[in-house]
Design a protein around this motif. Structure first.
Motif, PDB file in Angstrom:
ATOM      1  N   ASP A   1      50.350  31.539  36.077  1.00 35.24           N
ATOM      2  CA  ASP A   1      50.448  32.363  37.280  1.00 35.24           C
ATOM      3  C   ASP A   1      51.773  33.119  37.285  1.00 35.24           C
ATOM      4  N   ALA A   2      52.861  32.406  36.976  1.00 40.04           N
ATOM      5  CA  ALA A   2      54.185  33.028  36.958  1.00 40.04           C
ATOM      6  C   ALA A   2      54.287  34.072  35.852  1.00 40.04           C
ATOM      7  N   LEU A   3      53.686  33.792  34.697  1.00 39.75           N
ATOM      8  CA  LEU A   3      53.716  34.740  33.584  1.00 39.75           C
ATOM      9  C   LEU A   3      52.983  36.024  33.957  1.00 39.75           C
ATOM     10  N   ALA A   4      51.844  35.880  34.634  1.00 41.63           N
ATOM     11  CA  ALA A   4      51.096  37.066  35.057  1.00 41.63           C
ATOM     12  C   ALA A   4      51.927  37.902  36.029  1.00 41.63           C
ATOM     13  N   ARG A   5      52.580  37.242  36.964  1.00 43.02           N
ATOM     14  CA  ARG A   5      53.409  37.969  37.931  1.00 43.02           C
ATOM     15  C   ARG A   5      54.544  38.705  37.230  1.00 43.02           C
ATOM     16  N   SER A   6      55.156  38.048  36.251  1.00 47.22           N
ATOM     17  CA  SER A   6      56.274  38.681  35.541  1.00 47.22           C
ATOM     18  C   SER A   6      55.813  39.864  34.704  1.00 47.22           C
ATOM     19  N   ASN A   7      54.518  39.943  34.444  1.00 44.86           N
ATOM     20  CA  ASN A   7      53.952  41.059  33.693  1.00 44.86           C
ATOM     21  C   ASN A   7      53.297  42.095  34.612  1.00 44.86           C
ATOM     22  N   GLY A   8      53.687  42.095  35.866  1.00 46.28           N
ATOM     23  CA  GLY A   8      53.267  43.157  36.760  1.00 46.28           C
ATOM     24  C   GLY A   8      52.008  42.916  37.556  1.00 46.28           C
ATOM     25  N   PHE A   9      51.473  41.694  37.535  1.00 47.20           N
ATOM     26  CA  PHE A   9      50.265  41.385  38.305  1.00 47.20           C
ATOM     27  C   PHE A   9      50.644  40.972  39.727  1.00 47.20           C
ATOM     28  N   LEU A  10      49.963  41.557  40.705  1.00 45.56           N
ATOM     29  CA  LEU A  10      50.190  41.221  42.101  1.00 45.56           C
ATOM     30  C   LEU A  10      49.371  39.990  42.467  1.00 45.56           C
ATOM     31  N   PRO A  11      49.976  38.926  43.011  1.00 44.86           N
ATOM     32  CA  PRO A  11      49.206  37.743  43.397  1.00 44.86           C
ATOM     33  C   PRO A  11      48.403  38.021  44.663  1.00 44.86           C
ATOM     34  N   VAL A  12      47.101  37.768  44.608  1.00 41.64           N
ATOM     35  CA  VAL A  12      46.245  37.991  45.771  1.00 41.64           C
ATOM     36  C   VAL A  12      45.364  36.768  46.004  1.00 41.64           C
ATOM     37  N   SER A  13      45.026  36.560  47.268  1.00 42.29           N
ATOM     38  CA  SER A  13      44.159  35.460  47.667  1.00 42.29           C
ATOM     39  C   SER A  13      42.840  36.021  48.191  1.00 42.29           C
ATOM     40  N   LEU A  14      41.763  35.284  47.981  1.00 41.37           N
ATOM     41  CA  LEU A  14      40.458  35.692  48.489  1.00 41.37           C
ATOM     42  C   LEU A  14      40.095  34.955  49.771  1.00 41.37           C
ATOM     43  N   GLY A  15      41.041  34.215  50.331  1.00 40.08           N
ATOM     44  CA  GLY A  15      40.769  33.491  51.567  1.00 40.08           C
ATOM     45  C   GLY A  15      41.138  32.029  51.458  1.00 40.08           C
ATOM     46  N   GLN A  16      40.789  31.269  52.474  1.00 44.29           N
ATOM     47  CA  GLN A  16      41.212  29.873  52.555  1.00 44.29           C
ATOM     48  C   GLN A  16      40.343  28.932  51.729  1.00 44.29           C
ATOM     49  N   ARG A  17      39.133  29.354  51.367  1.00 45.32           N
ATOM     50  CA  ARG A  17      38.249  28.478  50.600  1.00 45.32           C
ATOM     51  C   ARG A  17      38.520  28.618  49.106  1.00 45.32           C
ATOM     52  N   VAL A  18      38.349  27.514  48.390  1.00 45.51           N
ATOM     53  CA  VAL A  18      38.514  27.520  46.936  1.00 45.51           C
ATOM     54  C   VAL A  18      37.147  27.792  46.309  1.00 45.51           C
ATOM     55  N   LEU A  19      37.031  28.941  45.641  1.00 50.53           N
ATOM     56  CA  LEU A  19      35.759  29.345  45.052  1.00 50.53           C
ATOM     57  C   LEU A  19      35.665  28.902  43.604  1.00 50.53           C
ATOM     58  N   ARG A  20      34.438  28.745  43.126  1.00 50.19           N
ATOM     59  CA  ARG A  20      34.234  28.474  41.704  1.00 50.19           C
ATOM     60  C   ARG A  20      34.764  29.649  40.887  1.00 50.19           C
ATOM     61  N   ALA A  21      35.106  29.365  39.637  1.00 46.94           N
ATOM     62  CA  ALA A  21      35.717  30.382  38.785  1.00 46.94           C
ATOM     63  C   ALA A  21      34.868  31.644  38.705  1.00 46.94           C
ATOM     64  N   GLU A  22      33.560  31.472  38.441  1.00 44.90           N
ATOM     65  CA  GLU A  22      32.699  32.646  38.277  1.00 44.90           C
ATOM     66  C   GLU A  22      32.458  33.354  39.609  1.00 44.90           C
ATOM     67  N   THR A  23      32.454  32.583  40.715  1.00 42.56           N
ATOM     68  CA  THR A  23      32.260  33.177  42.038  1.00 42.56           C
ATOM     69  C   THR A  23      33.465  34.024  42.432  1.00 42.56           C
ATOM     70  N   ALA A  24      34.664  33.522  42.182  1.00 44.12           N
ATOM     71  CA  ALA A  24      35.885  34.227  42.573  1.00 44.12           C
ATOM     72  C   ALA A  24      35.965  35.602  41.910  1.00 44.12           C
ATOM     73  N   SER A  25      35.659  35.671  40.621  1.00 43.60           N
ATOM     74  CA  SER A  25      35.713  36.959  39.921  1.00 43.60           C
ATOM     75  C   SER A  25      34.746  37.962  40.521  1.00 43.60           C
ATOM     76  N   LEU A  26      33.551  37.502  40.855  1.00 43.33           N
ATOM     77  CA  LEU A  26      32.541  38.409  41.394  1.00 43.33           C
ATOM     78  C   LEU A  26      32.893  38.845  42.817  1.00 43.33           C
ATOM     79  N   VAL A  27      33.449  37.950  43.611  1.00 42.02           N
ATOM     80  CA  VAL A  27      33.873  38.323  44.966  1.00 42.02           C
ATOM     81  C   VAL A  27      34.947  39.401  44.885  1.00 42.02           C
ATOM     82  N   ALA A  28      35.933  39.222  44.007  1.00 40.70           N
ATOM     83  CA  ALA A  28      36.981  40.230  43.848  1.00 40.70           C
ATOM     84  C   ALA A  28      36.396  41.562  43.404  1.00 40.70           C
ATOM     85  N   LEU A  29      35.439  41.509  42.496  1.00 41.71           N
ATOM     86  CA  LEU A  29      34.783  42.718  42.007  1.00 41.71           C
ATOM     87  C   LEU A  29      34.088  43.462  43.149  1.00 41.71           C
TER      88      LEU A  29
END
Length: 245
Positions: free
Chosen positions: A212-240
């Motif tokens: 996570d820290a490495l991504a931030r140091s490479n210019g990625f903005l940390p974002v949250s999709l909400g208070q619930r923890v989504l499955r890996a494949e679900t999170a990507s599709l929600v962001a999309l």
């Protein structure tokens, strides 16, 4: 009308032997000479075509008119994902293609269960690419998203975004569970509306703190999709979906 991916140069009036995958699909559907089909080669638009001959293993067609049909989203969204295990990666690629993803980058990450290298990695990439092709045939997409070769996260991470990137509307986000992560809507509205977005997300268990820290140091903005923890494949599709809305 049945649609088939035909990744070769196409032009009206051309007599063409369909590629093996398309020919096999025509035969599975028990189509006959004289029936109409639609062809697309991934370079934009689609062509009318008529089946002229069906042999034991080959199918020939006459290419008709080209239609500059564009069903692609206005914003290009790229997914870089820590590969989920089992058939969940297949599902992610299929659904992301249906929704309009521009590309998918499979990644090895610390918490990832799926480990691929050499011939096995190449076969998986080819398989996922075929999943994307089939999804485009079904959903009407005329540009097949590119499924990149599997890479390690640290090797893949691009350099920090430049001022030119920001002015051009290119945004990179990491889906983060860490405190202080911003909202996706906030990240996409920085300075100017984003025209291209890359999402980095982890596998089951997410990215670890170092990643996570490495991504931030490479210019990625940390974002949250909400208070619930989504499955890996679900999170990507929600962001999309949120980025394309």
């Amino acid at each position: 009308m049945p649609r088939f991916h035909c990744p070769v140069a196409l032009q009206a009036g051309q007599h063409l032997s369909l590629p093996a995958n398309a020919a096999r699909h025509v035969q599975v559907l028990r189509m006959q000479p004289g029936q109409s089909i639609t062809l697309f080669n991934g370079e934009g638009g689609e062509w009318d075509a008529t089946i002229t001959r069906i042999g034991r293993s080959e199918v020939e067609a006459l290419i008709g008119a080209h239609h500059a049909t564009d069903r692609e989203p206005m914003r290009a969204v790229h997914l870089a994902v820590g590969m989920p295990a089992n058939d969940r990666m297949d599902w992610l690629v299929e659904k992301a293609t249906e929704l309009g993803v521009a590309s998918v980058q499979p990644l090895h990450t610390a918490h990832g269960v799926l480990r691929l290298s050499g011939e096995r990695a190449a076969k998986k990439q080819a398989h996922w690419q075929s999943v994307a092709v089939a999804a485009c045939e079904q959903c009407g997409g005329n540009r097949v998203p590119w499924i990149h070769p599997v890479r390690d996260l640290a090797e893949w991470l691009p350099a920090p975004g430049s001022e030119q990137d920001r002015l051009a509307g290119r945004v990179r986000c990491v889906l983060s569970l860490a405190p202080g992560a911003g909202t996706l809507s906030g990240a996409l509205s920085v300075e100017a509306p984003a025209t291209s977005v890359t999402f980095l997300s982890g596998p089951e268990g997410g990215l670890n703190a170092s990643e996570d820290a490495l991504a931030r140091s490479n210019g990625f903005l940390p974002v949250s999709l909400g208070q619930r923890v989504l499955r890996a494949e679900t999170a990507s599709l929600v962001a999309l979906v949120m980025a394309l809305s």
